[in-house]
Motif scaffolding. Structure first.
Motif, mmCIF file in Angstrom:
data_model
loop_
_atom_site.group_PDB
_atom_site.id
_atom_site.type_symbol
_atom_site.label_atom_id
_atom_site.label_comp_id
_atom_site.label_asym_id
_atom_site.label_seq_id
_atom_site.Cartn_x
_atom_site.Cartn_y
_atom_site.Cartn_z
ATOM 1 N N LYS A 376 22.684 -6.839 -4.191
ATOM 2 C CA LYS A 376 21.944 -7.669 -3.241
ATOM 3 C C LYS A 376 21.430 -6.846 -2.071
ATOM 4 C CE LYS A 376 24.420 -11.949 -4.324
ATOM 5 N NZ LYS A 376 25.328 -13.004 -3.787
ATOM 6 N N LEU A 377 22.265 -5.946 -1.572
ATOM 7 C CA LEU A 377 21.847 -5.085 -0.467
ATOM 8 C C LEU A 377 20.693 -4.192 -0.895
ATOM 9 C CD1 LEU A 377 22.269 -4.015 2.406
ATOM 10 C CD2 LEU A 377 23.987 -2.445 1.475
ATOM 11 N N TRP A 378 20.806 -3.671 -2.112
ATOM 12 C CA TRP A 378 19.747 -2.801 -2.617
ATOM 13 C C TRP A 378 18.422 -3.566 -2.739
ATOM 14 C CZ3 TRP A 378 17.124 -2.617 -7.448
ATOM 15 C CH2 TRP A 378 16.419 -1.422 -7.689
ATOM 16 N N VAL A 379 18.459 -4.822 -3.241
ATOM 17 C CA VAL A 379 17.251 -5.654 -3.338
ATOM 18 C C VAL A 379 16.692 -5.950 -1.953
ATOM 19 C CG1 VAL A 379 16.394 -7.915 -4.017
ATOM 20 C CG2 VAL A 379 17.917 -6.639 -5.553
ATOM 21 N N SER A 380 17.588 -6.251 -0.988
ATOM 22 C CA SER A 380 17.130 -6.559 0.375
ATOM 23 C C SER A 380 16.452 -5.354 1.008
ATOM 24 C CB SER A 380 18.321 -7.003 1.210
ATOM 25 O OG SER A 380 17.942 -7.233 2.544
ATOM 26 N N GLU A 381 17.026 -4.172 0.813
ATOM 27 C CA GLU A 381 16.423 -2.975 1.396
ATOM 28 C C GLU A 381 15.088 -2.647 0.718
ATOM 29 O OE1 GLU A 381 19.403 -0.009 1.113
ATOM 30 O OE2 GLU A 381 20.476 -0.694 2.907
ATOM 31 N N ARG A 382 14.999 -2.908 -0.583
ATOM 32 C CA ARG A 382 13.716 -2.709 -1.241
ATOM 33 C C ARG A 382 12.652 -3.655 -0.686
ATOM 34 N NH1 ARG A 382 13.478 -0.251 -6.268
ATOM 35 N NH2 ARG A 382 11.251 -0.702 -6.022
ATOM 36 N N ARG A 383 13.090 -4.886 -0.408
ATOM 37 C CA ARG A 383 12.161 -5.857 0.176
ATOM 38 C C ARG A 383 11.729 -5.393 1.579
ATOM 39 N NH1 ARG A 383 15.229 -9.925 0.029
ATOM 40 N NH2 ARG A 383 14.619 -10.616 -2.076
ATOM 41 N N LEU A 384 12.692 -4.903 2.394
ATOM 42 C CA LEU A 384 12.362 -4.405 3.730
ATOM 43 C C LEU A 384 11.404 -3.224 3.644
ATOM 44 C CD1 LEU A 384 12.773 -4.423 6.808
ATOM 45 C CD2 LEU A 384 14.803 -2.995 6.449
ATOM 46 N N ASP A 385 11.648 -2.313 2.703
ATOM 47 C CA ASP A 385 10.749 -1.170 2.541
ATOM 48 C C ASP A 385 9.339 -1.631 2.183
ATOM 49 O OD1 ASP A 385 12.732 0.574 3.121
ATOM 50 O OD2 ASP A 385 13.264 1.015 1.037
ATOM 51 N N ALA A 386 9.263 -2.635 1.328
ATOM 52 C CA ALA A 386 7.931 -3.130 0.938
ATOM 53 C C ALA A 386 7.196 -3.730 2.138
ATOM 54 C CB ALA A 386 8.086 -4.167 -0.175
ATOM 55 N N ILE A 387 7.941 -4.472 2.979
ATOM 56 C CA ILE A 387 7.311 -5.076 4.162
ATOM 57 C C ILE A 387 6.825 -4.006 5.121
ATOM 58 C CG2 ILE A 387 7.747 -6.495 6.187
ATOM 59 C CD1 ILE A 387 9.655 -8.155 4.459
ATOM 60 N N LEU A 388 7.677 -3.008 5.394
ATOM 61 C CA LEU A 388 7.308 -1.961 6.356
ATOM 62 C C LEU A 388 6.125 -1.143 5.843
ATOM 63 C CD1 LEU A 388 10.829 -0.705 7.560
ATOM 64 C CD2 LEU A 388 9.237 -2.211 8.751
ATOM 65 N N ASN A 389 6.114 -0.851 4.552
ATOM 66 C CA ASN A 389 5.036 -0.032 4.010
ATOM 67 C C ASN A 389 3.700 -0.784 3.958
ATOM 68 O OD1 ASN A 389 6.545 2.316 3.605
ATOM 69 N ND2 ASN A 389 7.331 1.559 1.633
ATOM 70 N N SER A 390 3.769 -2.110 4.074
ATOM 71 C CA SER A 390 2.507 -2.881 4.070
ATOM 72 C C SER A 390 1.857 -2.932 5.457
ATOM 73 C CB SER A 390 2.792 -4.298 3.568
ATOM 74 O OG SER A 390 3.634 -4.998 4.481
ATOM 75 N N LEU A 391 2.590 -2.470 6.507
ATOM 76 C CA LEU A 391 2.034 -2.496 7.865
ATOM 77 C C LEU A 391 1.012 -1.376 8.033
ATOM 78 C CD1 LEU A 391 5.297 -3.189 9.925
ATOM 79 C CD2 LEU A 391 3.539 -4.831 9.257
ATOM 80 N N PRO A 392 -0.052 -1.634 8.840
ATOM 81 C CA PRO A 392 -1.082 -0.595 9.043
ATOM 82 C C PRO A 392 -0.702 0.412 10.124
ATOM 83 C CG PRO A 392 -1.729 -2.610 10.141
ATOM 84 C CD PRO A 392 -0.450 -2.933 9.437
ATOM 85 N N ILE A 393 0.477 0.303 10.689
ATOM 86 C CA ILE A 393 0.892 1.233 11.742
ATOM 87 C C ILE A 393 2.178 1.907 11.313
ATOM 88 C CG2 ILE A 393 -0.178 -0.132 13.587
ATOM 89 C CD1 ILE A 393 2.589 -1.277 14.191
ATOM 90 N N GLY A 394 2.466 3.021 11.969
ATOM 91 C CA GLY A 394 3.696 3.733 11.677
ATOM 92 C C GLY A 394 4.878 3.085 12.391
ATOM 93 N N VAL A 395 5.860 2.770 11.654
ATOM 94 C CA VAL A 395 7.048 2.127 12.208
ATOM 95 C C VAL A 395 8.279 2.924 11.766
ATOM 96 C CG1 VAL A 395 8.457 0.038 12.282
ATOM 97 C CG2 VAL A 395 5.980 -0.134 12.169
ATOM 98 N N ALA A 396 9.133 3.166 12.779
ATOM 99 C CA ALA A 396 10.372 3.880 12.476
ATOM 100 C C ALA A 396 11.482 3.365 13.379
ATOM 101 C CB ALA A 396 10.213 5.380 12.658
ATOM 102 N N LEU A 397 12.670 3.387 12.862
ATOM 103 C CA LEU A 397 13.869 3.041 13.623
ATOM 104 C C LEU A 397 14.765 4.265 13.623
ATOM 105 C CD1 LEU A 397 15.751 1.010 15.067
ATOM 106 C CD2 LEU A 397 16.652 0.399 12.816
ATOM 107 N N VAL A 398 15.030 4.767 14.859
ATOM 108 C CA VAL A 398 15.878 5.958 14.998
ATOM 109 C C VAL A 398 17.107 5.599 15.798
ATOM 110 C CG1 VAL A 398 13.923 7.535 14.828
ATOM 111 C CG2 VAL A 398 14.635 6.711 17.066
ATOM 112 N N ASP A 399 18.171 6.353 15.598
ATOM 113 C CA ASP A 399 19.390 6.117 16.382
ATOM 114 C C ASP A 399 19.309 6.885 17.688
ATOM 115 O OD1 ASP A 399 19.863 8.742 15.715
ATOM 116 O OD2 ASP A 399 21.406 8.308 14.230
ATOM 117 N N LEU A 400 20.338 6.822 18.496
ATOM 118 C CA LEU A 400 20.330 7.470 19.810
ATOM 119 C C LEU A 400 20.277 8.980 19.726
ATOM 120 C CD1 LEU A 400 22.903 5.232 21.726
ATOM 121 C CD2 LEU A 400 20.412 5.132 21.784
ATOM 122 N N HIS A 401 20.544 9.520 18.543
ATOM 123 C CA HIS A 401 20.473 10.966 18.382
ATOM 124 C C HIS A 401 19.172 11.402 17.750
ATOM 125 C CE1 HIS A 401 24.701 11.291 19.473
ATOM 126 N NE2 HIS A 401 24.951 10.300 18.616
ATOM 127 N N GLY A 402 18.287 10.484 17.538
ATOM 128 C CA GLY A 402 16.994 10.832 16.978
ATOM 129 C C GLY A 402 16.954 10.872 15.476
#
Length: 473
Positions: A376-402
């Motif tokens: 289920k987690l793997w399917v959810s992350e695949r869905r999240l990847d598909a949503i992010l890759n469909s955006l026309p802008i660059g999106v990234a989430l980084v931690d406090l260490h970069g």
């Protein structure tokens, strides 16, 4: 697709197996070894109890042997004692016969011949003059010239006691063989006028000992007061007339009856029981080889060793079978866990052991739930990847260490290709701009600031105040 899941697929059996191997403790002992050890410790009290019981049985058997030894010695002693008392009564009767008291030697000889024939004994009667010369003996015809008596010690003892005396073994001058005698004086008034002897024949005593029918290896013997062997149930022709060992004479010197252990004349270690005859002071001895006496203990130890080995072999074999069954089922559980992770159907059935089956069911159920959650987690992350890759802008989430946690394809297009190291990526990710398109330094980048929202607002106000106070503002 995010960098976290870039190129990632569902976990395969090899990865799960490697993980399982890394978590498996490398113990030197398996279930079968532990079960065998447990069985050994469980059998230890039984073995100790059995050893104690075997010792008790062996001691009882030895006591029974001693009791049998005493009984047989008593029987032999009684038989010999009756024979000697019978010969003593015969000697007294001959010494006190009317013919003997009257001094009629011819009639005394005839009477002695009739008495000895009626006694059913192989003994012989002899008339001894006061000077120690033999007047007649039933061993020879009347009137034959005879030598002096060979038992000078018995002659002197009877003359001194004026009463019947039993001699020790001596060499007969007429018989030319070892024999003993019972001396009976003929007393007329207060004076001894003659001595009558009745011989004690060693072969006859040997027959009495053999009539006891001793077990094989047992030996009965008769020893006189000086320690000379008078009769022996085994090889009498070899040992009659020889003396017992000093150790044997010392062992039975002070007691009426008892036991002792020593090397006999044949060089065999024996356990002997002796009884001293009251009429003669002789000893009747029955000996059993120490090897036979110790046989019950040896047999008990052999039986215990065989029984212990058999019990240990059976118990260890059962423990090995049960351990093999358990270890095989446990290994099957691990294989089934790997199969579930790889998407295959488990094959393990019931083991017949309630605790093991419960553990198997719980472990496989947990594995199935874990795999289901992972899927289920793997399917959810695949869905999240598909949503992010469909955006026309660059999106990234980084931690406090970069470190990038999630990044879409557009974002990775803005990362310089020349930057390949993690530090370089981190530095590139730290580049930022104000709304006024003014660039932000690394120390002002929100990605590395370890302040909360209030601290960041306070920092911005301080910066604005500093700009307002600059000259020309």
């Amino acid at each position: 697709m995010s960098s976290r899941h870039q190129g990632q697929t569902r976990p395969d059996s090899g990865q799960v197996s490697d993980l399982a191997n890394s978590l498996t403790p490398h113990s030197a002992f398996g279930i079968r070894t532990w079960l065998a050890t447990l069985v050994g410790f469980a059998l230890l009290p039984v073995v100790l109890f059995s050893i104690n019981e075997a010792r008790e049985v062996a001691n009882a058997a030895q006591q029974a042997t001693i009791a049998d030894l005493e009984r047989r010695t008593q029987s032999a002693a009684s038989s010999v004692e009756r024979h000697l008392l019978s010969l003593t009564q015969t000697a007294i009767a001959l010494a006190n016969s009317p013919a003997m008291l009257a001094g009629d030697r011819r009639e005394s000889y005839e009477f002695a011949m009739r008495v000895m024939a009626a006694s059913q004994s192989s003994s012989y009667a002899t008339l001894i003059a006061l000077d120690g010369r033999m007047v007649f003996t039933t061993r020879r015809p009347f009137g034959e010239a005879l030598p002096k008596v060979g038992d000078t010690a018995g002659y002197a003892a009877a003359m001194a006691a004026k009463a019947p005396r039993m001699s020790d073994l001596f060499q007969g001058n007429v018989a030319k063989s070892p024999l003993a005698a019972i001396w009976a004086p003929t007393v007329r008034g207060d004076e001894i006028v003659a001595l009558t002897t009745v011989t004690i024949e060693p072969p006859e005593l040997t027959s009495l000992l053999r009539d006891e029918h001793l077990p094989d290896g047992w030996i009965a013997s008769i020893v006189d007061r000086r320690g000379a062997i008078v009769a022996r149930s085994v090889a009498p022709e070899k040992w009659i007339g020889t003396e017992e060992s000093a150790e044997a004479q010392t062992s039975g010197a002070q007691a009426v009856r008892g036991t002792y252990s020593l090397l006999n004349e044949d060089g065999i270690r024996v356990l002997s029981y002796f009884i001293t005859l009251p009429s003669a002071g002789w000893q009747v001895i029955v000996s059993v080889p120490k090897e036979q006496f110790d046989a019950p203990i040896d047999a008990a130890w052999r039986f215990m060793a065989a029984l212990g080995f058999l019990a240990l072999a059976i118990a260890s074999g059962l423990a090995m079978l049960v351990g093999r069954h358990m270890s095989r089922h446990i290994i099957s559980i691990a294989d089934d866990a790997v199969a579930i992770c790889a998407g295959r159907r488990p094959k393990t059935g019931r083991s017949g052991i309630r605790e093991l089956d419960s553990t198997s069911a719980a472990l496989l159920g947990a594995t199935q739930r874990l795999v289901s959650s992972e899927q289920k987690l793997w399917v959810s992350e695949r869905r999240l990847d598909a949503i992010l890759n469909s955006l026309p802008i660059g999106v990234a989430l980084v931690d406090l260490h970069g470190e990038p946690v999630v990044a879409n394809k557009m974002f990775r297009m803005f990362v310089p290709k020349a930057v390949s190291s993690r530090d370089g990526v981190r530095h590139a990710l730290w580049e930022g701009f104000e709304p006024s398109e003014q660039g932000l330094g690394g120390s002002d980048n929100p990605a590395v600031l370890k302040y909360g929202p209030q601290q960041r607002q306070q920092r911005h106000r301080q910066q604005h105040c500093q700009r307002d106070q600059e000259p020309g503002r």
